[in-house]
Design a protein around this motif. Sequence first.
Motif, PDB file in Angstrom:
ATOM      1  N   LEU A  33      -1.348  24.557 -45.028  1.00 28.56           N
ATOM      2  CA  LEU A  33      -0.301  25.373 -44.418  1.00 28.56           C
ATOM      3  C   LEU A  33      -0.321  25.237 -42.895  1.00 28.56           C
ATOM      4  O   LEU A  33       0.708  24.965 -42.270  1.00 28.56           O
ATOM      5  CB  LEU A  33      -0.484  26.844 -44.817  1.00 28.56           C
ATOM      6  CG  LEU A  33       0.506  27.839 -44.219  1.00 28.56           C
ATOM      7  CD1 LEU A  33       1.887  27.645 -44.840  1.00 28.56           C
ATOM      8  CD2 LEU A  33       0.027  29.266 -44.437  1.00 28.56           C
ATOM      9  N   PHE A  34      -1.492  25.427 -42.292  1.00 26.94           N
ATOM     10  CA  PHE A  34      -1.592  25.391 -40.834  1.00 26.94           C
ATOM     11  C   PHE A  34      -1.296  24.012 -40.262  1.00 26.94           C
ATOM     12  O   PHE A  34      -0.645  23.891 -39.225  1.00 26.94           O
ATOM     13  CB  PHE A  34      -2.976  25.852 -40.371  1.00 26.94           C
ATOM     14  CG  PHE A  34      -3.256  27.310 -40.633  1.00 26.94           C
ATOM     15  CD1 PHE A  34      -2.247  28.253 -40.655  1.00 26.94           C
ATOM     16  CD2 PHE A  34      -4.557  27.742 -40.878  1.00 26.94           C
ATOM     17  CE1 PHE A  34      -2.500  29.591 -40.889  1.00 26.94           C
ATOM     18  CE2 PHE A  34      -4.823  29.081 -41.112  1.00 26.94           C
ATOM     19  CZ  PHE A  34      -3.793  30.002 -41.117  1.00 26.94           C
ATOM     20  N   ILE A  35      -1.773  22.965 -40.921  1.00 33.71           N
ATOM     21  CA  ILE A  35      -1.621  21.622 -40.375  1.00 33.71           C
ATOM     22  C   ILE A  35      -0.258  21.019 -40.728  1.00 33.71           C
ATOM     23  O   ILE A  35       0.459  20.542 -39.849  1.00 33.71           O
ATOM     24  CB  ILE A  35      -2.766  20.700 -40.856  1.00 33.71           C
ATOM     25  CG1 ILE A  35      -4.087  21.176 -40.248  1.00 33.71           C
ATOM     26  CG2 ILE A  35      -2.497  19.239 -40.479  1.00 33.71           C
ATOM     27  CD1 ILE A  35      -5.323  20.542 -40.844  1.00 33.71           C
TER      28      ILE A  35
ATOM     29  N   LYS B 283       2.078  22.680 -38.110  1.00 33.28           N
ATOM     30  CA  LYS B 283       1.768  21.577 -37.183  1.00 33.28           C
ATOM     31  C   LYS B 283       0.662  21.947 -36.190  1.00 33.28           C
ATOM     32  O   LYS B 283       0.703  21.582 -35.025  1.00 33.28           O
ATOM     33  CB  LYS B 283       3.019  21.110 -36.435  1.00 33.28           C
ATOM     34  CG  LYS B 283       4.187  20.743 -37.322  1.00 33.28           C
ATOM     35  CD  LYS B 283       3.848  19.597 -38.231  1.00 33.28           C
ATOM     36  CE  LYS B 283       5.066  19.206 -39.074  1.00 33.28           C
ATOM     37  NZ  LYS B 283       4.726  18.505 -40.277  1.00 33.28           N
ATOM     38  N   MET B 284      -0.313  22.681 -36.671  1.00 39.68           N
ATOM     39  CA  MET B 284      -1.444  23.112 -35.860  1.00 39.68           C
ATOM     40  C   MET B 284      -2.475  21.981 -35.801  1.00 39.68           C
ATOM     41  O   MET B 284      -2.581  21.192 -36.749  1.00 39.68           O
ATOM     42  CB  MET B 284      -2.054  24.355 -36.520  1.00 39.68           C
ATOM     43  CG  MET B 284      -2.990  25.160 -35.678  1.00 39.68           C
ATOM     44  SD  MET B 284      -3.562  26.627 -36.598  1.00 39.68           S
ATOM     45  CE  MET B 284      -2.110  27.667 -36.563  1.00 39.68           C
ATOM     46  N   GLY B 285      -3.230  21.911 -34.733  1.00 34.40           N
ATOM     47  CA  GLY B 285      -4.303  20.930 -34.641  1.00 34.40           C
ATOM     48  C   GLY B 285      -5.384  21.224 -35.667  1.00 34.40           C
ATOM     49  O   GLY B 285      -5.611  22.377 -36.037  1.00 34.40           O
TER      50      GLY B 285
END
Length: 142
Positions: A104-106, A110-112
């Motif tokens: 979900l985050f990545i 588009k989180m590092g």
Amino acid sequence: MKQLIRKIKEDKKLREIITYLFFGGMTTVVNFVVFFLARNLLGWNLVVSNTLSWILSVLFAFATNKKWVFKSKSTGTKQFLVELGKFFFYRIVSFGIDMGCMLLFIDVFKMGEFLAKLITQTIIVVANYVFSKFLIFTSKNV
């Protein structure tokens, strides 16, 4: 400093949380050491090395959580196996939460990777504590 130590000794909940975090750190060390020994020393593949490190670190976490963190007083083989089964079940659940959060985050946000892993591990530590405290090492198992 002396007041802090005294407060930790007197406050059961605070002592439990600090002990949980300490042994959680040690569990991470077990996981890393086993993984790198299996991978680099024995030359095993990634999946086998990671699986072995996960199993041994979960067993280490179970033993330390049972004895020193939550001080489970369960007696007999049946109660031991119930706690062990619940522990593995909820660790598998937390692995699913881990993977879901990372994806979900990545992929979505588009989180590092580092920040995603940091946030995810914070969620997992809290989830594992709640699972252990309220669903695994309970007085109902005694």
